[in-house]
Every structure is written in C-alpha cells, then in structure tokens.
Write a protein that holds these residues in place. Sequence first.
Motif, PDB file in Angstrom:
ATOM      1  N   GLY A 134      -1.903   3.697  -8.466  1.00  0.00           N
ATOM      2  CA  GLY A 134      -1.365   2.752  -7.481  1.00  0.00           C
ATOM      3  C   GLY A 134      -2.561   2.190  -6.392  1.00  0.00           C
ATOM      4  N   LEU A 135      -3.661   2.773  -6.878  1.00  0.00           N
ATOM      5  CA  LEU A 135      -4.856   2.273  -6.090  1.00  0.00           C
ATOM      6  C   LEU A 135      -5.136   0.851  -6.425  1.00  0.00           C
ATOM      7  CD1 LEU A 135      -7.189   5.279  -6.724  1.00  0.00           C
ATOM      8  CD2 LEU A 135      -5.641   4.622  -4.698  1.00  0.00           C
ATOM      9  N   PHE A 136      -5.357   0.357  -7.586  1.00  0.00           N
ATOM     10  CA  PHE A 136      -5.874  -1.019  -7.672  1.00  0.00           C
ATOM     11  C   PHE A 136      -4.871  -2.361  -7.565  1.00  0.00           C
ATOM     12  CE2 PHE A 136      -7.125  -4.960  -9.982  1.00  0.00           C
ATOM     13  CZ  PHE A 136      -8.408  -5.196  -9.606  1.00  0.00           C
ATOM     14  N   PRO A 137      -3.442  -2.051  -7.717  1.00  0.00           N
ATOM     15  CA  PRO A 137      -2.378  -2.886  -7.559  1.00  0.00           C
ATOM     16  C   PRO A 137      -2.316  -2.778  -5.754  1.00  0.00           C
ATOM     17  CG  PRO A 137      -1.556  -1.329  -8.616  1.00  0.00           C
ATOM     18  CD  PRO A 137      -3.002  -1.166  -8.858  1.00  0.00           C
ATOM     19  N   GLY A 138      -2.425  -1.607  -5.179  1.00  0.00           N
ATOM     20  CA  GLY A 138      -2.423  -1.447  -3.784  1.00  0.00           C
ATOM     21  C   GLY A 138      -3.413  -2.197  -3.009  1.00  0.00           C
ATOM     22  N   VAL A 139      -4.384  -2.213  -3.317  1.00  0.00           N
ATOM     23  CA  VAL A 139      -5.590  -2.785  -2.706  1.00  0.00           C
ATOM     24  C   VAL A 139      -5.380  -4.148  -2.852  1.00  0.00           C
ATOM     25  CG1 VAL A 139      -8.004  -3.092  -2.696  1.00  0.00           C
ATOM     26  CG2 VAL A 139      -7.260  -0.829  -3.027  1.00  0.00           C
ATOM     27  N   ILE A 140      -5.260  -4.961  -3.868  1.00  0.00           N
ATOM     28  CA  ILE A 140      -4.954  -6.247  -4.088  1.00  0.00           C
ATOM     29  C   ILE A 140      -3.644  -6.521  -3.081  1.00  0.00           C
ATOM     30  CG2 ILE A 140      -4.099  -8.055  -5.270  1.00  0.00           C
ATOM     31  CD1 ILE A 140      -5.700  -6.617  -7.766  1.00  0.00           C
ATOM     32  N   PHE A 141      -2.614  -5.854  -3.106  1.00  0.00           N
ATOM     33  CA  PHE A 141      -1.483  -6.225  -2.138  1.00  0.00           C
ATOM     34  C   PHE A 141      -1.964  -6.225  -0.595  1.00  0.00           C
ATOM     35  CE2 PHE A 141       2.379  -4.946   0.277  1.00  0.00           C
ATOM     36  CZ  PHE A 141       2.715  -6.060   0.350  1.00  0.00           C
ATOM     37  N   PHE A 143      -4.825  -6.852   0.585  1.00  0.00           N
ATOM     38  CA  PHE A 143      -5.444  -8.160   0.847  1.00  0.00           C
ATOM     39  C   PHE A 143      -4.813  -9.147   1.165  1.00  0.00           C
ATOM     40  CE2 PHE A 143      -9.213  -6.674  -2.233  1.00  0.00           C
ATOM     41  CZ  PHE A 143      -9.650  -6.136  -1.224  1.00  0.00           C
ATOM     42  N   SER A 144      -3.418  -9.167   0.506  1.00  0.00           N
ATOM     43  CA  SER A 144      -2.313 -10.223   0.482  1.00  0.00           C
ATOM     44  C   SER A 144      -1.639 -10.169   2.118  1.00  0.00           C
ATOM     45  CB  SER A 144      -1.222 -10.360  -0.623  1.00  0.00           C
ATOM     46  OG  SER A 144      -0.432  -9.225  -0.266  1.00  0.00           O
ATOM     47  N   VAL A 145      -1.741  -9.159   2.518  1.00  0.00           N
ATOM     48  CA  VAL A 145      -1.068  -9.262   3.983  1.00  0.00           C
ATOM     49  C   VAL A 145      -2.130  -9.234   5.000  1.00  0.00           C
ATOM     50  CG1 VAL A 145       0.722  -7.719   3.329  1.00  0.00           C
ATOM     51  CG2 VAL A 145      -1.065  -6.668   4.077  1.00  0.00           C
ATOM     52  N   TYR A 146      -3.493  -9.422   4.810  1.00  0.00           N
ATOM     53  CA  TYR A 146      -4.479  -9.496   5.717  1.00  0.00           C
ATOM     54  C   TYR A 146      -5.459 -10.918   5.882  1.00  0.00           C
ATOM     55  CZ  TYR A 146      -4.435  -4.948   8.019  1.00  0.00           C
ATOM     56  OH  TYR A 146      -4.024  -3.960   9.047  1.00  0.00           O
ATOM     57  N   TYR A 147      -5.201 -11.567   4.658  1.00  0.00           N
ATOM     58  CA  TYR A 147      -6.067 -12.749   4.476  1.00  0.00           C
ATOM     59  C   TYR A 147      -4.990 -13.862   4.173  1.00  0.00           C
ATOM     60  CZ  TYR A 147      -9.960  -9.549   4.155  1.00  0.00           C
ATOM     61  OH  TYR A 147     -10.886  -8.621   4.311  1.00  0.00           O
ATOM     62  N   LEU A 148      -5.495 -15.148   4.446  1.00  0.00           N
ATOM     63  CA  LEU A 148      -4.811 -16.473   3.901  1.00  0.00           C
ATOM     64  C   LEU A 148      -4.803 -16.341   2.440  1.00  0.00           C
ATOM     65  CD1 LEU A 148      -6.473 -19.045   6.199  1.00  0.00           C
ATOM     66  CD2 LEU A 148      -4.549 -17.755   6.641  1.00  0.00           C
ATOM     67  N   ARG A 149      -4.108 -17.301   1.863  1.00  0.00           N
ATOM     68  CA  ARG A 149      -3.889 -17.370   0.499  1.00  0.00           C
ATOM     69  C   ARG A 149      -5.438 -17.756  -0.177  1.00  0.00           C
ATOM     70  NH1 ARG A 149       0.280 -21.563  -0.655  1.00  0.00           N
ATOM     71  NH2 ARG A 149       0.045 -20.848  -2.865  1.00  0.00           N
ATOM     72  N   ARG A 150      -6.041 -18.686   0.597  1.00  0.00           N
ATOM     73  CA  ARG A 150      -7.341 -19.216   0.215  1.00  0.00           C
ATOM     74  C   ARG A 150      -8.353 -18.244   0.150  1.00  0.00           C
ATOM     75  NH1 ARG A 150     -10.461 -20.815   4.228  1.00  0.00           N
ATOM     76  NH2 ARG A 150      -9.322 -21.175   6.248  1.00  0.00           N
ATOM     77  N   GLU A 151      -8.262 -17.188   0.830  1.00  0.00           N
ATOM     78  CA  GLU A 151      -9.139 -16.353   1.221  1.00  0.00           C
ATOM     79  C   GLU A 151      -9.221 -15.185   0.318  1.00  0.00           C
ATOM     80  OE1 GLU A 151      -9.608 -17.135   6.060  1.00  0.00           O
ATOM     81  OE2 GLU A 151      -8.217 -15.504   5.496  1.00  0.00           O
ATOM     82  N   ARG A 152      -8.114 -14.963  -0.586  1.00  0.00           N
ATOM     83  CA  ARG A 152      -7.684 -13.693  -1.155  1.00  0.00           C
ATOM     84  C   ARG A 152      -8.450 -13.447  -2.168  1.00  0.00           C
ATOM     85  NH1 ARG A 152      -1.185 -14.320  -0.394  1.00  0.00           N
ATOM     86  NH2 ARG A 152      -1.211 -14.316   1.932  1.00  0.00           N
ATOM     87  N   HIS A 153      -8.875 -14.607  -3.230  1.00  0.00           N
ATOM     88  CA  HIS A 153      -9.581 -14.301  -4.296  1.00  0.00           C
ATOM     89  C   HIS A 153     -10.864 -14.114  -4.358  1.00  0.00           C
ATOM     90  CE1 HIS A 153     -11.426 -18.249  -3.679  1.00  0.00           C
ATOM     91  NE2 HIS A 153     -12.385 -18.048  -4.639  1.00  0.00           N
ATOM     92  N   TRP A 154     -11.562 -14.179  -3.048  1.00  0.00           N
ATOM     93  CA  TRP A 154     -12.823 -13.821  -2.623  1.00  0.00           C
ATOM     94  C   TRP A 154     -12.928 -12.403  -2.593  1.00  0.00           C
ATOM     95  CZ3 TRP A 154     -17.627 -15.715  -3.216  1.00  0.00           C
ATOM     96  CH2 TRP A 154     -17.862 -17.017  -2.987  1.00  0.00           C
ATOM     97  N   ARG A 155     -11.988 -11.764  -1.880  1.00  0.00           N
ATOM     98  CA  ARG A 155     -11.956 -10.466  -1.874  1.00  0.00           C
ATOM     99  C   ARG A 155     -11.546  -9.581  -3.148  1.00  0.00           C
ATOM    100  NH1 ARG A 155     -12.307 -14.215   2.336  1.00  0.00           N
ATOM    101  NH2 ARG A 155     -13.418 -13.073   4.078  1.00  0.00           N
ATOM    102  N   VAL A 156     -10.651 -10.202  -3.880  1.00  0.00           N
ATOM    103  CA  VAL A 156     -10.137  -9.508  -5.164  1.00  0.00           C
ATOM    104  C   VAL A 156     -11.374  -9.740  -6.243  1.00  0.00           C
ATOM    105  CG1 VAL A 156      -8.809  -9.702  -7.193  1.00  0.00           C
ATOM    106  CG2 VAL A 156      -7.810 -10.033  -5.000  1.00  0.00           C
ATOM    107  N   ALA A 157     -12.234 -10.769  -6.390  1.00  0.00           N
ATOM    108  CA  ALA A 157     -13.319 -11.039  -7.022  1.00  0.00           C
ATOM    109  C   ALA A 157     -14.498  -9.950  -6.475  1.00  0.00           C
ATOM    110  CB  ALA A 157     -14.117 -12.232  -6.961  1.00  0.00           C
ATOM    111  N   ILE A 158     -14.678  -9.530  -5.331  1.00  0.00           N
ATOM    112  CA  ILE A 158     -15.544  -8.771  -4.876  1.00  0.00           C
ATOM    113  C   ILE A 158     -15.021  -7.174  -5.146  1.00  0.00           C
ATOM    114  CG2 ILE A 158     -16.688  -7.660  -2.831  1.00  0.00           C
ATOM    115  CD1 ILE A 158     -16.712 -10.442  -1.604  1.00  0.00           C
ATOM    116  N   PHE A 159     -13.804  -7.078  -5.203  1.00  0.00           N
ATOM    117  CA  PHE A 159     -13.371  -5.632  -5.496  1.00  0.00           C
ATOM    118  C   PHE A 159     -13.293  -5.379  -7.008  1.00  0.00           C
ATOM    119  CE2 PHE A 159      -9.526  -2.960  -6.238  1.00  0.00           C
ATOM    120  CZ  PHE A 159      -9.869  -1.823  -5.734  1.00  0.00           C
ATOM    121  N   PHE A 160     -13.208  -6.634  -7.749  1.00  0.00           N
ATOM    122  CA  PHE A 160     -13.388  -6.258  -9.114  1.00  0.00           C
ATOM    123  C   PHE A 160     -14.556  -6.354  -9.472  1.00  0.00           C
ATOM    124  CE2 PHE A 160     -13.433  -7.930 -13.341  1.00  0.00           C
ATOM    125  CZ  PHE A 160     -12.283  -7.009 -13.952  1.00  0.00           C
TER     126      PHE A 160
END
Length: 497
Positions: A134-141, A143-160
Amino acid sequence: MSLKDFKTGEDNSDGISDEYDSPQDRKLLRKVDLRTNIGNARIDGLTKDLHISPSAYNTALALYFIAYVTFEVPANIILKRFDPQLWLPPLTFAWGVASVAQGLVTNQAGLFGIRVPADMFDTNSQVLGVTEAGLFPGVIFIFSVYYLRRERHWRVAIFFGGAALAGAFGGHAQQPRQYPGIFAYVIGKMEGVGGKRGWQWIFILEGLLTILISVLAFFFVPTWPQKAKWLTDAERSRLLARLDADSDAAEQEKFAWEYVSQAVLDPLVWGYALLFHGFAFTLLRNLESAAVVSPDSFIDFFFFLNDVLRMTVPPNALASIGIAFGAWLAARTGRRAPLIIGSAVVAIIGYIVLLTTETHLTSGPNDIAGAQYAGVHFAALGIYTGNALLLSWPSENISGQTKRAVGVAMQITIGDLGAVTGVLLYRPAFSAHRFRKPHIIAIGYLTFAIIVASALWHSMASENRRRTEIIAAGKDEVERETKVLLGDREVHWRYRV
C-alpha cells in the motif's frame, strides 16, 4: 510556455497557470512538498548462511512480488475509504517489523515465510510484500489530491528517483534487498556483533529505522486537504481553490464501488498498467543480476567488495540524473508519451550493447567489462527515466478520486507482474552467454512498452481532438454534478499526452 515556466520547470499548458502560479502559490507548494515528502543482504552472505541456492533465492523474490501485487488494489481502496494518516504509518510500522524478523531467520523456510502470506508458512510476521503493497501506490495517490495535474509528475519522479539513489548509496530500493549499497556495506561490517552475521544486521537496523520513522510519520503524514490542520485557513482555501480549478482533487468524494468498476473497465487504465508491465520486467534487476554487474559476478571479476560499490554507484547515479532531466523536459514540452518511448529506445540500446559485446576475464582488472558496463549505463538510464514518467501518467489523466486510486494501484499491480517474470528468468539456469535469452526477452518487453505508449498517445490525442470539436459545436453544457460523476469522460477534460 513563458520564461517563468521554463525556469521553474512547470508545464503550464493547461491554461490555469497565471492565476495559480503566484509567489503565494509557490510558498504554499513548498509547505505541501515538505509535508508530503517527509540486494544488500545477499552480497554479505545471506544465501550462504541460510543454505539457499541461487534458484531458491529467486523463488523468494518472486513470492515477495506475488504477495505485493495481490494487495496493492485493496490497499488503495482502504486508503480512499479511510485516512492516509491512519493507514500509511501502520503499514510502514508493519514493514519495519517484517524487516527485523527477516534479519532473525535461520533457514530457507523462514525467509520464504516472511516474504509471503503468513498462513502459508506458519509465521506470525506480516509479510514484506503485503505491508509494502500500500505504500507506493498510496503515496502517488496522495500526490494527486494535493497538486495540480501538471505538478504531479515532478513529485512522482522525485519519489521514484529515490530508488536510483538508494541503489547507489543505500542498496537497491527494489524489495528484495540483494544489491550492495554503501550504507549496507558499512552495516555489513558489523559481522559477529551480538553473535549475528553482517547480513542480519542489515535487515534488523533497516527495520528498526523504519519502525522509528513510522512512529514519527503519525505526526507528519498528511490527511486529506480539507482536514489538514498544518495549513492555515487561508492556505487551505487557496489550495482547494487551485485544485478545484484543475481537477476533482478538491472534491469530497464518497466511496462507491461503481467508481472501482469504472477503473477496472477503462481501457486506458489497462493501457497504463501494460505500459508499466513492459518496463517492470527490466526494472527490478535491470542488468544488475546479469553477468557483468551482479554481486556474485563482481566478486568473480574484481575479488574485492569495494569494487562492487564502485561499479554499482555510477549507473544508479546516472539514472537519477536521467530522471531529473526527463521530468524537467516533460514539464518543458508538456509531453509524456514521446519521452517514455525515447527512454525505452535508450534502454534497448543498452541491451543490444550487452548482447553484442564480450566480457574478457583475462585482460586484467582495468579492461574488464568495459563495453558491457557502458551498456548497463544506457539500460539503467532508459529504464529508470521511463518508469519515473509513466508512473505519474494515471494520476494526471484519471479523474474521479476512487477511480484514480484504483487505477494507480492497478498500474503497479499489473506492472509488477512483469517484475515477477524478470526474477524468474534472470536466474542461473538462463545465464548462458551472459544471460542472452533474458536480455532478448527484455528487449521484447521494452518493444511492447513502446507499442502500448504509442497506442495510448494516439488514443488520448484523438479523444482530445474529438472533445474540442464537440465544444466548438456548442454541445458542451454539463451540470457540475454530472461533470464530477463523469470524471475523465467529461467533454471538458483533456488528457495529458
């Protein structure tokens, strides 16, 4: 895109950036960022001490992933129905306990038992696969409720991207911990302390640190934006306003199984999942288990563990740079698909180099594996960069919170089945000619990923054009409640390609 957008690396092609990219918004994002971003053992003797053959060790890895993929979708459903602050920290705590338990095992059955569901091997420990599911998909989700769509890939990329850095300095981040890292190497020097082997201390200390972090996480993991007490009233209002202008993230959607069905029946969700599947075959072991860069082979080649560390750091470091550049370029161009395809091509070049060059053991330590080592760099660069970009794609394009939570988890679930295949194929039985057959299969998987990415690109671009025509014809009147219900099927929604 404006000069300001170029400097910040943000993709503002959605048309809402001028209003929601003020100094006030950037200060708010820094605060949100701070809140939301809060094979080692094998090289140090684990398989020898537990009398585990190489093929049995691979079986343990496969069992781990089977447990992992089984529980990812249920874990994200639970997350959506309850509260991330009450769900993610306990999962982290349980993972830490499982890691400590793994450091205490004394035989092969114990290793298998901790890596798969407890009722299969009569153990009381939570399995690593279940707790981490539940950790990795949970964190990605989240991100999706705190950031604009265009901002999300940056956070996922940093996390990954932390996976690549962890591979260089702390050990390979993919869960069975078999690859050497500098920190793990240091811990491994605790050989004999307390009557335990070095590899046991790696698991025990990692687990204890994780347990400590999980306790602190109860106070730092964010809850839903509407209830975030760490935001002032003004900050919360601004956050919800910018989210509402961009997507459904500001909605307080109640869970309904209908939304789960929407994800399961959406062909695009399956496309995202199959795309990751194509990359995931190469991700787990992405050549580090093959002839040139596996721990055992390094020992054969260089005889000293220090050489293992020296040789594994550069590919992971390069991968980290590739992830950062790929995320920046995606923001600069507003595109995902061509960069994912390009990453797959780079990885394929790496595998071709591995297939067409020789490893000479008789030329001296300064001449060993030079060409193949270059191939490893190409493969790692393409694999990690592509994965960092594709893992944010569903969170950007799926609208409907429950649907998105399930879609994100489905992508990782189906994708990681590719990792199971990779584990089973990169084993001693297929090591002939420097793992020639698995490398060829890896090229096939990456080619499949290119085909899937191209199909997604064409499908979403065509749908965007169709919706533009509908709006131009004046047939776009939709009530707000209907918009929320339709999610990404609503005519004003634009897919990010």
